[in-house]
Design an enzyme around this catalytic site. Structure first.
Site, PDB file in Angstrom:
ATOM      1  N   GLY A  17     -10.838 -12.994   9.235  1.00  0.00           N
ATOM      2  CA  GLY A  17     -11.984 -13.527  10.058  1.00  0.00           C
ATOM      3  C   GLY A  17     -12.014 -15.100   9.386  1.00  0.00           C
ATOM      4  O   GLY A  17     -12.157 -16.083  10.069  1.00  0.00           O
ATOM      5  N   TYR A 137      -9.333   5.414  10.968  1.00  0.00           N
ATOM      6  CA  TYR A 137      -9.268   3.863  11.217  1.00  0.00           C
ATOM      7  C   TYR A 137      -8.293   3.797  12.680  1.00  0.00           C
ATOM      8  O   TYR A 137      -8.711   3.242  13.617  1.00  0.00           O
ATOM      9  CB  TYR A 137      -8.259   3.315   9.959  1.00  0.00           C
ATOM     10  CG  TYR A 137      -8.308   1.724  10.350  1.00  0.00           C
ATOM     11  CD1 TYR A 137      -9.385   1.134  10.081  1.00  0.00           C
ATOM     12  CD2 TYR A 137      -7.231   1.081  10.648  1.00  0.00           C
ATOM     13  CE1 TYR A 137      -9.465  -0.452  10.186  1.00  0.00           C
ATOM     14  CE2 TYR A 137      -7.107  -0.404  10.842  1.00  0.00           C
ATOM     15  CZ  TYR A 137      -8.472  -0.763  10.314  1.00  0.00           C
ATOM     16  OH  TYR A 137      -8.372  -2.335  10.461  1.00  0.00           O
ATOM     17  N   ARG A 188      -2.623  -5.091  -9.881  1.00  0.00           N
ATOM     18  CA  ARG A 188      -2.133  -4.183 -11.008  1.00  0.00           C
ATOM     19  C   ARG A 188      -0.805  -4.908 -11.888  1.00  0.00           C
ATOM     20  O   ARG A 188      -0.892  -4.656 -13.153  1.00  0.00           O
ATOM     21  CB  ARG A 188      -1.887  -2.868 -10.682  1.00  0.00           C
ATOM     22  CG  ARG A 188      -3.005  -2.059  -9.967  1.00  0.00           C
ATOM     23  CD  ARG A 188      -2.667  -0.896  -9.637  1.00  0.00           C
ATOM     24  NE  ARG A 188      -1.591  -0.407  -8.728  1.00  0.00           N
ATOM     25  CZ  ARG A 188      -0.444   0.081  -9.014  1.00  0.00           C
ATOM     26  NH1 ARG A 188      -0.119   0.589 -10.229  1.00  0.00           N
ATOM     27  NH2 ARG A 188       0.316   0.271  -8.013  1.00  0.00           N
ATOM     28  N   TRP A 203       3.140   3.360  -6.386  1.00  0.00           N
ATOM     29  CA  TRP A 203       2.490   4.672  -5.714  1.00  0.00           C
ATOM     30  C   TRP A 203       3.411   4.846  -4.733  1.00  0.00           C
ATOM     31  O   TRP A 203       4.241   4.430  -3.985  1.00  0.00           O
ATOM     32  CB  TRP A 203       1.504   4.300  -4.826  1.00  0.00           C
ATOM     33  CG  TRP A 203       0.354   3.673  -5.736  1.00  0.00           C
ATOM     34  CD1 TRP A 203      -0.053   3.711  -7.110  1.00  0.00           C
ATOM     35  CD2 TRP A 203      -1.178   3.622  -5.107  1.00  0.00           C
ATOM     36  NE1 TRP A 203      -1.243   3.283  -7.304  1.00  0.00           N
ATOM     37  CE2 TRP A 203      -1.883   3.205  -6.326  1.00  0.00           C
ATOM     38  CE3 TRP A 203      -1.787   3.505  -4.006  1.00  0.00           C
ATOM     39  CZ2 TRP A 203      -3.397   2.935  -6.078  1.00  0.00           C
ATOM     40  CZ3 TRP A 203      -3.060   3.165  -3.733  1.00  0.00           C
ATOM     41  CH2 TRP A 203      -3.649   2.604  -5.022  1.00  0.00           C
TER      42      TRP A 203
HETATM   43  P1  GDP Z   1      -0.775   1.466   4.881  1.00  0.00           P
HETATM   44  O1  GDP Z   1       0.366   0.356   5.296  1.00  0.00           O
HETATM   45  O2  GDP Z   1      -1.694   2.096   5.645  1.00  0.00           O
HETATM   46  O3  GDP Z   1       0.257   2.567   4.264  1.00  0.00           O
HETATM   47  O4  GDP Z   1      -1.393   1.065   3.638  1.00  0.00           O
HETATM   48  P2  GDP Z   1      -1.147   0.182   2.009  1.00  0.00           P
HETATM   49  O5  GDP Z   1      -1.024  -1.245   2.245  1.00  0.00           O
HETATM   50  O6  GDP Z   1      -2.286   0.559   1.088  1.00  0.00           O
HETATM   51  O7  GDP Z   1       0.187   0.984   1.419  1.00  0.00           O
HETATM   52  C1  GDP Z   1       1.316   0.832   1.890  1.00  0.00           C
HETATM   53  C2  GDP Z   1       2.311   1.368   1.141  1.00  0.00           C
HETATM   54  O8  GDP Z   1       2.558   1.095  -0.271  1.00  0.00           O
HETATM   55  C3  GDP Z   1       2.192   3.197   0.806  1.00  0.00           C
HETATM   56  O9  GDP Z   1       3.195   3.762   1.152  1.00  0.00           O
HETATM   57  C4  GDP Z   1       1.528   2.938  -0.505  1.00  0.00           C
HETATM   58  O10 GDP Z   1       1.659   4.220  -1.178  1.00  0.00           O
HETATM   59  C5  GDP Z   1       2.584   1.973  -1.242  1.00  0.00           C
HETATM   60  N1  GDP Z   1       1.940   1.452  -2.598  1.00  0.00           N
HETATM   61  C6  GDP Z   1       2.637   1.383  -3.638  1.00  0.00           C
HETATM   62  N2  GDP Z   1       1.692   0.802  -4.747  1.00  0.00           N
HETATM   63  C7  GDP Z   1       0.610   0.503  -4.134  1.00  0.00           C
HETATM   64  C8  GDP Z   1      -0.587  -0.088  -4.601  1.00  0.00           C
HETATM   65  O11 GDP Z   1      -0.862  -0.588  -5.588  1.00  0.00           O
HETATM   66  N3  GDP Z   1      -1.730  -0.211  -3.782  1.00  0.00           N
HETATM   67  C9  GDP Z   1      -1.570   0.072  -2.224  1.00  0.00           C
HETATM   68  N4  GDP Z   1      -2.555   0.228  -1.569  1.00  0.00           N
HETATM   69  N5  GDP Z   1      -0.401   0.813  -1.883  1.00  0.00           N
HETATM   70  C10 GDP Z   1       0.659   0.936  -2.454  1.00  0.00           C
END
Ligand code: GDP
Length: 308
Positions: A17, A137, A188, A203
């Site tokens: 926004g 969502y 991070r 992750w």
């Molecule tokens: P999504 O697109 O709805 O899955 O949301 P995210 O942007 O949170 O995550 C995208 C992908 O990045 C997923 O496979 C997460 O497991 C991976 N990932 C790896 N490291 C991170 C991290 O530090 N933060 C988040 N949010 N996702 C991570």
């Protein structure tokens, strides 16, 4: 959209926004309203109705939403469903009743089925179950897209939706538990660099593919669609290119200047394997994004360093 028309942007203080408000004002729209939560609580139907009656916006862009990354979606599914349904319902219905002439609802790429053929064309919506980690969502966003569509169908007012890919930019949520992958990893990785951590944990498996676009590009696209698009069919908006989470981590490592090793925590969820939007419809209208992923992430990292 006349330059002096009253344009309401909900969620005007958030990632998407605030970019929309900035771009609209830069393009010369002189009467953009962006009430912060303290001024207008979108969960309060009475307050929303009174706001519309008092301000009488001619146009509205709905960028307000309860949002978050994979961890936040999994931790608070009830709030994600409830709050998004209520906010979009309150605003869209008040807009309809108060004679808003055109409205843009911001959907999401996560409303496509988990096993969707790639790239995802607009007509693939509701052809299969959505990804479980963001089901709440997605269901709320499907309801929003459909409400806009039905109002257009029944009353003839162009209430339209666009479905963006994963958006990043300034003013994002950089907290680990709340953020999407770009702000979450930036924060991070930055901390890992400062503490001299030998390893950085990604992750999941690093194999999911994601398509990213800078919020400024989305804002430009929204302004473009508000001017030119009149069909009662929602439209995908994205960069049309995706990369793996592992490749993204390597890029962020370069930008942050982290020297340690990247490792994977496969006990963490991957989410949807791939969600690449098919963007030929918006391209055919004559619009494409401009910010490259590297430039965009560098800009966001600078913003993070200056503002956190
Ligand atoms: P999504 O697109 O709805 O899955 O949301 P995210 O942007 O949170 O995550 C995208 C992908 O990045 C997923 O496979 C997460 O497991 C991976 N990932 C790896 N490291 C991170 C991290 O530090 N933060 C988040 N949010 N996702 C991570």
């Amino acid at each position: 959209m006349e330059r002096d028309a009253t344009i309401l942007v909900t969620g005007g203080t958030g990632l998407v926004g605030s970019a929309i408000v900035r771009i609209l004002r830069a393009k010369g729209y002189s009467n953009v309203l962006a009430p912060a939560r303290g001024m207008l609580d979108l969960m309060n139907v009475q307050a929303v109705r009174e706001y519309f009656a008092a301000q009488r916006p001619a146009y509205a862009v709905l960028a307000a939403a309860r949002v978050g990354g994979i961890a936040a979606n999994m931790a608070h599914p009830a709030e994600f469903l409830h709050q998004n349904i209520v906010m979009q319902e309150n605003v869209m219905w008040a807009a309809h009743q108060q004679g808003v002439r055109k409205l843009m609802f911001l959907g999401s790429n996560c409303i496509y089925p988990r096993e969707c053929p790639q790239p995802m064309r607009e007509e693939y919506i509701m052809t299969g179950p959505v990804e479980p980690t963001n089901e709440a969502y997605a269901i709320a966003k499907i309801a929003g897209v459909k409400l806009a569509e039905k109002i257009y169908e029944q009353y003839g007012t162009p209430f339209i939706s666009c479905l963006p890919c994963n958006i990043y930019g300034d003013r994002d949520h950089f907290e680990t538990e709340r953020g999407h992958v770009i702000p979450g990893m930036l924060r991070r990785m930055h901390d890992a660099k400062r503490s001299g951590a030998p390893e950085f944990v990604i992750w999941g498996t690093g194999t999911p593919r994601r398509e990213f676009m800078h919020a400024d590009d989305l804002a430009e696209g929204v302004e473009f669609l508000m001017r030119v698009y009149t069909e009662n069919r929602f439209v995908n908006i994205g960069s049309g290119e995706d990369i793996t989470v592992g490749e993204l981590a390597a890029l962020i490592k370069e930008i942050v200047g982290y020297k340690g090793k990247l490792v994977f925590d496969t006990s963490k969820p991957d989410g949807m394997p791939r969600k690449l939007l098919e963007v030929s419809r918006i391209r055919a209208l004559g619009w494409a994004p401009r910010v490259s992923l590297r430039d965009g992430i560098e800009r966001v990292y600078r913003w993070f360093l200056e503002n956190q």
